[in-house]
Design an enzyme around this catalytic site. Structure first.
Site, PDB file in Angstrom:
ATOM      1  N   LYS A 189       0.841  -1.209   0.000  1.00  0.00           N
ATOM      2  CA  LYS A 189       0.000   0.000   0.000  1.00  0.00           C
ATOM      3  C   LYS A 189       0.878   1.261   0.000  1.00  0.00           C
ATOM      4  CE  LYS A 189      -3.662  -2.398  -0.129  1.00  0.00           C
ATOM      5  NZ  LYS A 189      -4.646  -2.953   0.763  1.00  0.00           N
TER       6      LYS A 189
HETATM    7  C1  LIG Z   1      -5.712  -4.048   0.919  1.00  0.00           C
HETATM    8  C2  LIG Z   1      -7.139  -3.749   1.064  1.00  0.00           C
HETATM    9  C3  LIG Z   1      -7.875  -4.143   2.190  1.00  0.00           C
HETATM   10  C4  LIG Z   1      -7.369  -5.097   3.223  1.00  0.00           C
HETATM   11  O1  LIG Z   1      -6.193  -4.773   3.820  1.00  0.00           O
HETATM   12  P1  LIG Z   1      -5.263  -5.919   4.455  1.00  0.00           P
HETATM   13  O2  LIG Z   1      -4.326  -5.129   5.302  1.00  0.00           O
HETATM   14  O3  LIG Z   1      -4.591  -6.600   3.321  1.00  0.00           O
HETATM   15  O4  LIG Z   1      -6.106  -6.812   5.260  1.00  0.00           O
HETATM   16  C5  LIG Z   1      -9.176  -3.718   2.307  1.00  0.00           C
HETATM   17  N1  LIG Z   1      -9.761  -2.978   1.357  1.00  0.00           N
HETATM   18  C6  LIG Z   1      -9.105  -2.603   0.235  1.00  0.00           C
HETATM   19  C7  LIG Z   1      -9.817  -1.769  -0.776  1.00  0.00           C
HETATM   20  C8  LIG Z   1      -7.785  -2.992   0.044  1.00  0.00           C
HETATM   21  O5  LIG Z   1      -7.155  -2.637  -1.072  1.00  0.00           O
END
Ligand SMILES: *Cc1c(COP(=O)(O)O)cnc(C)c1O
Length: 367
Positions: A189
């Site tokens: 991210k």
């Molecule tokens: C990555 C993501 C999540 C979940 O995050 P994690 O930390 O991987 O559990 C939730 N919503 C969206 C839109 C994402 O891109």
């Protein structure tokens, strides 16, 4: 090879400070619920512009805790409906169904890929309790109309901000636009830890406290359990890494925008649709999604030319095996996006040579 995302290079950019921060935690002998976590929660609240941040284990848990807390507080109950975009990453939907709430899938707008705010009012019922907006690909999904609908129908506005840290709508950061927001710090991210991590931001003190309790075994006092919670805490090492990387987030977003601008201005191949941007503050380009009718052929061609791309996402939630009961739903815009979308490499460690090369190769492509 131009990698889709070179995490090694991203970490190397902050190597000295990250090593120093991690060593500090190692040497402290304190690994959970300590100073780093507290400092990160303060720093992140300041950054987002909310009163509270509650660190937790990952982004999916952050979403799950939000709904669970609303249920524990008597604001929602199983069977209630939550409006959510149909073309989101599955985590948004999993958090709703995990809490035995009912997701109401709404089509996105084909220009923005964000929930189509003209299609929301028609699906609101007596049981609707919330709208979960998802700032997909790093673009703000909030609109004045969504804000108005939430007030008019007394709905909670929840943000899935997993892809949009640092995104701004009218001087307000995403994560502070609604009642509460979930954030993911998954390594890929825009603000990524070196493992799993997540957080909830809100101005609602009771909600923040409930979520903190749920994510700590349902306990706010040692060996006293108020809820059947789980162990979903943000650990000190990840918090220390996030404290370092948060300082550079805005700088990194600036580089992402430069690359996105270059792509948008220079990709001229008529087969390819680049994102339409009307406000550069409200997109942080976690991803750079293009659309192309011959998407799979384009992806293959790019790979032959040593350019890695990823599809976000190949199968929409309503076509997944885990949601077999929705497999026959007709959501043509969602399906079109899933059939045509391709994400080009974009990151703060890409160099000019790489993105110029990508543009040239795309422009040379003929079917
Ligand atoms: C990555 C993501 C999540 C979940 O995050 P994690 O930390 O991987 O559990 C939730 N919503 C969206 C839109 C994402 O891109």
């Amino acid at each position: 090879m131009v990698k889709f995302l070179d995490l090694q290079k991203i970490t190397a950019k902050y190597a000295n400070e990250v090593h120093e921060a991690v060593s500090r935690v190692i040497n402290s002998g304190w690994y959970l619920q300590g100073e780093e976590n507290k400092r990160f929660e303060e720093n992140y609240s300041k950054y987002v512009g909310t009163k509270y941040t509650v660190g937790c284990a990952n982004g999916l848990d952050a979403l799950i805790w939000i709904f669970r807390a609303y249920i524990e507080l008597g604001i929602m109950k199983p069977g209630d409906e939550v409006i959510v975009p149909a073309n989101t990453y599955i985590a948004s939907i999993l958090a709703i169904t995990e809490n035995r709430l009912k997701p109401i899938l709404v089509e996105p707008n084909i220009q923005t890929y964000q929930i189509d705010d003209t299609k929301i009012e028609g699906v609101i019922t007596e049981r609707t309790k919330a709208i979960l907006i998802v700032h997909l690909y790093g673009q703000c999904a909030y609109t004045e109309k969504i804000g108005t609908l939430c007030k008019q129908y007394n709905l909670k506005l929840i943000e899935d901000n997993a892809q949009a840290h640092g995104c701004i709508f009218n001087n307000c950061k995403t994560g502070a636009l609604g009642d509460v927001a979930a954030h993911s710090f998954y390594p890929g991210k825009n603000l990524g830890a070196l493992g799993d991590a997540g957080a909830v931001t809100t101005n609602d003190e009771l909600l923040a406290k409930t979520i903190r309790t749920l994510a700590n075994y349902g306990s706010s006092k040692k060996y006293v359990f108020q809820y059947t919670g789980r162990n979903s805490r943000l650990d000190e090492i990840q918090a220390a890494v996030l404290n370092v990387k948060l300082k550079y987030l805005d700088e990194d977003i600036k580089i992402r925008k430069q690359i996105a601008k270059y792509y948008i201005e220079n990709i001229t191949n008529q087969q390819v649709i680049t994102p339409s941007i009307n406000d550069w503050d409200s997109h942080v380009f976690h991803l750079f999604p293009i659309r192309c009718k011959q998407r799979d052929k384009l992806q293959e061609y790019l790979l032959e030319n040593r350019i890695q791309t990823i599809i976000h996402y190949p199968i929409p939630p309503h076509k997944q095996e885990c949601y077999i009961e929705w497999n026959d739903l007709s959501l043509p815009i969602t399906e079109q996006i899933h059939n045509e979308e391709l994400s080009l490499p974009i990151s703060p460690v890409m160099n000019e040579e790489e993105y110029h090369y990508i543009v040239n190769i795309i422009n040379e492509w003929k079917l």
